[in-house]
Motif scaffolding. Structure first.
Motif, PDB file in Angstrom:
ATOM      1  N   GLN A  42       0.866  -1.166   0.000  1.00 25.35           N
ATOM      2  CA  GLN A  42       0.000   0.000   0.000  1.00 25.35           C
ATOM      3  C   GLN A  42       0.911   1.228   0.000  1.00 25.35           C
ATOM      4  O   GLN A  42       1.533   1.551   1.021  1.00 25.35           O
ATOM      5  CB  GLN A  42      -0.902   0.009   1.231  1.00 25.35           C
ATOM      6  N   VAL A  43       0.989   1.890  -1.134  1.00 25.66           N
ATOM      7  CA  VAL A  43       1.949   2.974  -1.316  1.00 25.66           C
ATOM      8  C   VAL A  43       1.201   4.278  -1.580  1.00 25.66           C
ATOM      9  O   VAL A  43       0.411   4.370  -2.524  1.00 25.66           O
ATOM     10  CB  VAL A  43       2.922   2.662  -2.469  1.00 25.66           C
ATOM     11  N   HIS A  44       1.454   5.267  -0.722  1.00 18.58           N
ATOM     12  CA  HIS A  44       0.885   6.597  -0.908  1.00 18.58           C
ATOM     13  C   HIS A  44       1.935   7.460  -1.592  1.00 18.58           C
ATOM     14  O   HIS A  44       3.020   7.703  -1.046  1.00 18.58           O
ATOM     15  CB  HIS A  44       0.501   7.205   0.437  1.00 18.58           C
ATOM     16  N   LEU A  45       1.611   7.930  -2.780  1.00 18.85           N
ATOM     17  CA  LEU A  45       2.550   8.637  -3.642  1.00 18.85           C
ATOM     18  C   LEU A  45       1.967  10.015  -3.924  1.00 18.85           C
ATOM     19  O   LEU A  45       1.043  10.147  -4.738  1.00 18.85           O
ATOM     20  CB  LEU A  45       2.727   7.830  -4.931  1.00 18.85           C
ATOM     21  N   TYR A  46       2.482  11.046  -3.247  1.00 21.14           N
ATOM     22  CA  TYR A  46       1.860  12.353  -3.455  1.00 21.14           C
ATOM     23  C   TYR A  46       2.891  13.477  -3.487  1.00 21.14           C
ATOM     24  O   TYR A  46       3.970  13.380  -2.908  1.00 21.14           O
ATOM     25  CB  TYR A  46       0.794  12.628  -2.386  1.00 21.14           C
ATOM     26  N   LEU A  99       5.493   4.908 -13.031  1.00 24.68           N
ATOM     27  CA  LEU A  99       4.749   4.150 -12.031  1.00 24.68           C
ATOM     28  C   LEU A  99       4.533   2.729 -12.513  1.00 24.68           C
ATOM     29  O   LEU A  99       3.883   2.497 -13.531  1.00 24.68           O
ATOM     30  CB  LEU A  99       3.400   4.814 -11.743  1.00 24.68           C
ATOM     31  N   GLY A 100       5.073   1.764 -11.765  1.00 20.19           N
ATOM     32  CA  GLY A 100       4.939   0.362 -12.115  1.00 20.19           C
ATOM     33  C   GLY A 100       3.919  -0.315 -11.218  1.00 20.19           C
ATOM     34  O   GLY A 100       4.104  -0.406 -10.006  1.00 20.19           O
ATOM     35  N   VAL A 101       2.827  -0.776 -11.827  1.00 17.80           N
ATOM     36  CA  VAL A 101       1.726  -1.402 -11.088  1.00 17.80           C
ATOM     37  C   VAL A 101       1.866  -2.911 -11.247  1.00 17.80           C
ATOM     38  O   VAL A 101       1.538  -3.469 -12.292  1.00 17.80           O
ATOM     39  CB  VAL A 101       0.358  -0.919 -11.620  1.00 17.80           C
ATOM     40  N   SER A 102       2.356  -3.572 -10.200  1.00 16.08           N
ATOM     41  CA  SER A 102       2.646  -4.995 -10.278  1.00 16.08           C
ATOM     42  C   SER A 102       1.764  -5.772  -9.306  1.00 16.08           C
ATOM     43  O   SER A 102       0.860  -5.212  -8.694  1.00 16.08           O
ATOM     44  CB  SER A 102       4.129  -5.247 -10.004  1.00 16.08           C
ATOM     45  N   THR A 103       2.042  -7.030  -9.138  1.00 16.05           N
ATOM     46  CA  THR A 103       1.174  -7.984  -8.457  1.00 16.05           C
ATOM     47  C   THR A 103       0.635  -7.466  -7.128  1.00 16.05           C
ATOM     48  O   THR A 103       1.404  -7.119  -6.222  1.00 16.05           O
ATOM     49  CB  THR A 103       1.933  -9.296  -8.217  1.00 16.05           C
ATOM     50  N   GLU A 104      -0.684  -7.395  -7.034  1.00 16.89           N
ATOM     51  CA  GLU A 104      -1.407  -7.030  -5.818  1.00 16.89           C
ATOM     52  C   GLU A 104      -0.974  -5.690  -5.232  1.00 16.89           C
ATOM     53  O   GLU A 104      -1.124  -5.447  -4.028  1.00 16.89           O
ATOM     54  CB  GLU A 104      -1.287  -8.142  -4.755  1.00 16.89           C
ATOM     55  N   SER A 105      -0.431  -4.818  -6.047  1.00 15.67           N
ATOM     56  CA  SER A 105      -0.049  -3.492  -5.553  1.00 15.67           C
ATOM     57  C   SER A 105      -1.286  -2.620  -5.376  1.00 15.67           C
ATOM     58  O   SER A 105      -2.314  -2.837  -6.025  1.00 15.67           O
ATOM     59  CB  SER A 105       0.935  -2.828  -6.514  1.00 15.67           C
ATOM     60  N   ALA A 106      -1.166  -1.628  -4.501  1.00 13.34           N
ATOM     61  CA  ALA A 106      -2.278  -0.716  -4.228  1.00 13.34           C
ATOM     62  C   ALA A 106      -1.700   0.691  -4.088  1.00 13.34           C
ATOM     63  O   ALA A 106      -1.435   1.172  -2.983  1.00 13.34           O
ATOM     64  CB  ALA A 106      -3.025  -1.134  -2.966  1.00 13.34           C
ATOM     65  N   ILE A 107      -1.486   1.357  -5.217  1.00 10.44           N
ATOM     66  CA  ILE A 107      -0.875   2.685  -5.244  1.00 10.44           C
ATOM     67  C   ILE A 107      -1.959   3.755  -5.205  1.00 10.44           C
ATOM     68  O   ILE A 107      -2.878   3.756  -6.027  1.00 10.44           O
ATOM     69  CB  ILE A 107      -0.015   2.866  -6.507  1.00 10.44           C
ATOM     70  N   TYR A 108      -1.825   4.669  -4.259  1.00 15.39           N
ATOM     71  CA  TYR A 108      -2.738   5.797  -4.120  1.00 15.39           C
ATOM     72  C   TYR A 108      -1.946   7.055  -4.464  1.00 15.39           C
ATOM     73  O   TYR A 108      -1.165   7.561  -3.656  1.00 15.39           O
ATOM     74  CB  TYR A 108      -3.264   5.863  -2.688  1.00 15.39           C
ATOM     75  N   ALA A 109      -2.112   7.540  -5.698  1.00 10.68           N
ATOM     76  CA  ALA A 109      -1.289   8.633  -6.223  1.00 10.68           C
ATOM     77  C   ALA A 109      -2.089   9.926  -6.260  1.00 10.68           C
ATOM     78  O   ALA A 109      -3.176   9.978  -6.842  1.00 10.68           O
ATOM     79  CB  ALA A 109      -0.786   8.279  -7.617  1.00 10.68           C
ATOM     80  N   GLU A 110      -1.526  10.972  -5.664  1.00  6.19           N
ATOM     81  CA  GLU A 110      -2.210  12.261  -5.602  1.00  6.19           C
ATOM     82  C   GLU A 110      -1.252  13.395  -5.954  1.00  6.19           C
ATOM     83  O   GLU A 110      -0.139  13.479  -5.418  1.00  6.19           O
ATOM     84  CB  GLU A 110      -2.758  12.524  -4.195  1.00  6.19           C
ATOM     85  N   ASN A 111      -1.678  14.244  -6.855  1.00  6.29           N
ATOM     86  CA  ASN A 111      -1.056  15.548  -7.077  1.00  6.29           C
ATOM     87  C   ASN A 111       0.436  15.449  -7.382  1.00  6.29           C
ATOM     88  O   ASN A 111       1.273  16.116  -6.760  1.00  6.29           O
ATOM     89  CB  ASN A 111      -1.286  16.460  -5.871  1.00  6.29           C
ATOM     90  N   ASN A 112       0.763  14.633  -8.363  1.00  5.31           N
ATOM     91  CA  ASN A 112       2.138  14.505  -8.837  1.00  5.31           C
ATOM     92  C   ASN A 112       2.272  15.227 -10.176  1.00  5.31           C
ATOM     93  O   ASN A 112       1.339  15.253 -10.983  1.00  5.31           O
ATOM     94  CB  ASN A 112       2.503  13.032  -8.981  1.00  5.31           C
ATOM     95  N   ALA A 113       3.445  15.808 -10.418  1.00  3.63           N
ATOM     96  CA  ALA A 113       3.678  16.609 -11.622  1.00  3.63           C
ATOM     97  C   ALA A 113       4.767  15.971 -12.472  1.00  3.63           C
ATOM     98  O   ALA A 113       5.825  15.601 -11.950  1.00  3.63           O
ATOM     99  CB  ALA A 113       4.067  18.031 -11.251  1.00  3.63           C
TER     100      ALA A 113
END
Length: 437
Positions: A319-323, A339-353
């Protein structure tokens, strides 16, 4: 009264008056804050969960060290002990040095008859085939690699803070390894060139074979409660793009800049710069490492990823919070994805430029392997708002899965989340070593 005497009296009176005025008008010079005693603020990402992350803040005076060379750093690390300790790095420390501080190069580590030319001749796929290397030259490579590892692998134990002093603290050639340790802080460090003298040939990787290297600038393995803040991590000194090609593959010398693997958990990475590298940040060991489920909880905020080819980050299971991060792809630079979305990942990405040249499109920013979820909001692409999820799915060629926005969790451990535009400006000014306010 003689003129010289009158002038002397006048001078003494003026000096005395100046001293009084100085006492009244000029404030005492404030002492510099000891960042070695800093702890992670409350709610600053996953590393603030539970008891939080305090590193070596509780160290007594006997375990506060200022080090200027490898030998001093090794003594201060104390073999990765759990004793609370603060280690301050002053100036430049080169891990590739002997006990007297003399520089070591790859030839100094080579042993048992290892020679690159002989290694290439022995394992040329045209004659050796697709089997893993074995025999005298591979054994010699392993022995040589062990000699280098003895110098450059630096174990970081629990309850440890390592900070750089001022703006010029550099650690060259080292791999800081936080292995099965808890409560660690790494701050204000310029980490350069974790250079592997003895890469191993892997014939079957990717079907074509590839060179595999051993060292990350920072490797978290089984580590918990780790705060990485205001570091700069790069290959400076030996960029892989300058390395030759062997067996039609680039002879890589570097692995990751910061890898979080093998059940590591509760990590915050903030206000740092990752520069000039291929695979920057891996979160998760492998697709079959199911023991990572429920772990690999990482917050990545206010960082700059500059001239990074891929893995910024690539995530499995976590569970990765990326902001509030800033991504810069220079004109002509090699680029695959961010951004690499791999097995069972849960990326929560907010407000990246993201800032990219014309040949990089929005659809290139995200790549998925077996991953199915990505929550994203507030993304800017060259100044324009975009929906990474919708564009990924619209331009999916069929080789990747469509993604859903339901990642199964919502971050709660974070400070104020700025707009992508505001964060973009602040990160450009404030991220990296030597920029702690």
């Amino acid at each position: 009264m003689r003129s010289g005497t009158r002038n002397g009296v006048r001078f003494r009176r003026i000096a005395a008056l100046a001293a009084v005025l100085g006492t009244l008008c000029v404030p005492a010079r404030a002492e510099a804050r000891d960042i070695g005693r800093d702890t992670l603020p409350a709610n600053d990402g996953w590393a603030s969960a539970g008891a939080g992350t305090t590193g070596g803040a509780a160290a007594d005076d006997a375990h506060v060290h200022t080090v200027t060379d490898r030998a001093g750093l090794v003594r201060a690390l104390d073999g990765g002990s759990d004793t609370p300790k603060i280690i301050r790095i002053a100036g430049t420390i080169d891990a590739n040095t002997d006990d007297d501080g003399d520089r070591l190069d790859c030839a100094d580590y080579a042993t048992d008859g290892y020679r690159l030319r002989a290694y290439l001749a022995a394992y040329d796929p045209r004659t050796w085939g697709a089997a893993k290397p074995s025999g005298p030259q591979e054994e010699a490579r392993q022995a040589s690699a062990a000699q280098q590892a003895e110098r450059i692998v630096l174990p970081v134990g629990s309850n440890t803070t390592i900070v750089g002093l001022g703006r010029g603290a550099v650690l060259k050639g080292a791999s800081l390894q936080v292995r099965n340790a808890d409560n660690v802080i790494l701050r204000n460090l310029d980490l350069r060139d974790a250079y592997d003298c003895f890469p191993v040939w892997q014939p079957n990787t990717g079907g074509l074979g590839d060179w595999k290297t051993a060292y990350d600038n920072i490797w978290l393995t089984g580590a918990t409660h780790v705060w990485v803040d205001h570091i700069t991590a790069s290959d400076q000194g030996h960029p892989d793009e300058d390395e030759p090609t062997h067996f039609a593959r680039n002879y890589l010398r570097h692995d990751g800049l910061l890898d979080v693997t093998n059940g590591s958990d509760l990590v915050t990475v903030s206000w740092s710069r990752f520069v000039g590298h291929d695979k920057a940040m891996l979160i998760g060991s492998g697709d079959t490492a199911t023991g990572d489920r429920g772990k690999l909880r990482v917050t990545v905020h206010h960082n700059q990823f500059e001239s990074i080819v891929q893995r910024a980050p690539r995530v499995r299971f976590g569970q990765v919070h990326l902001y509030d991060n800033r991504y810069v792809v220079p004109e002509g630079a090699d680029y695959r994805y961010s951004l690499g979305v791999s097995t069972e990942s849960a990326i929560y990405a907010e407000n990246n430029a993201f800032h990219t040249p014309g040949q990089v499109e929005v659809a290139d920013l995200v790549k998925s392997w077996n991953g199915t979820a990505l929550h994203q909001t507030g993304t800017l692409f060259n100044g324009w708002p975009v929906d990474l999820l919708a564009i990924h799915n619209a331009y999916n060629s069929g080789s990747e899965r469509d993604l859903t926005a339901d990642v199964g969790w919502t971050p709660t451990l974070h400070g104020k989340i700025d707009s992508a535009a505001a964060a973009d400006r602040e990160v450009a000014r404030g991220a990296g070593a030597g920029r702690i306010p």
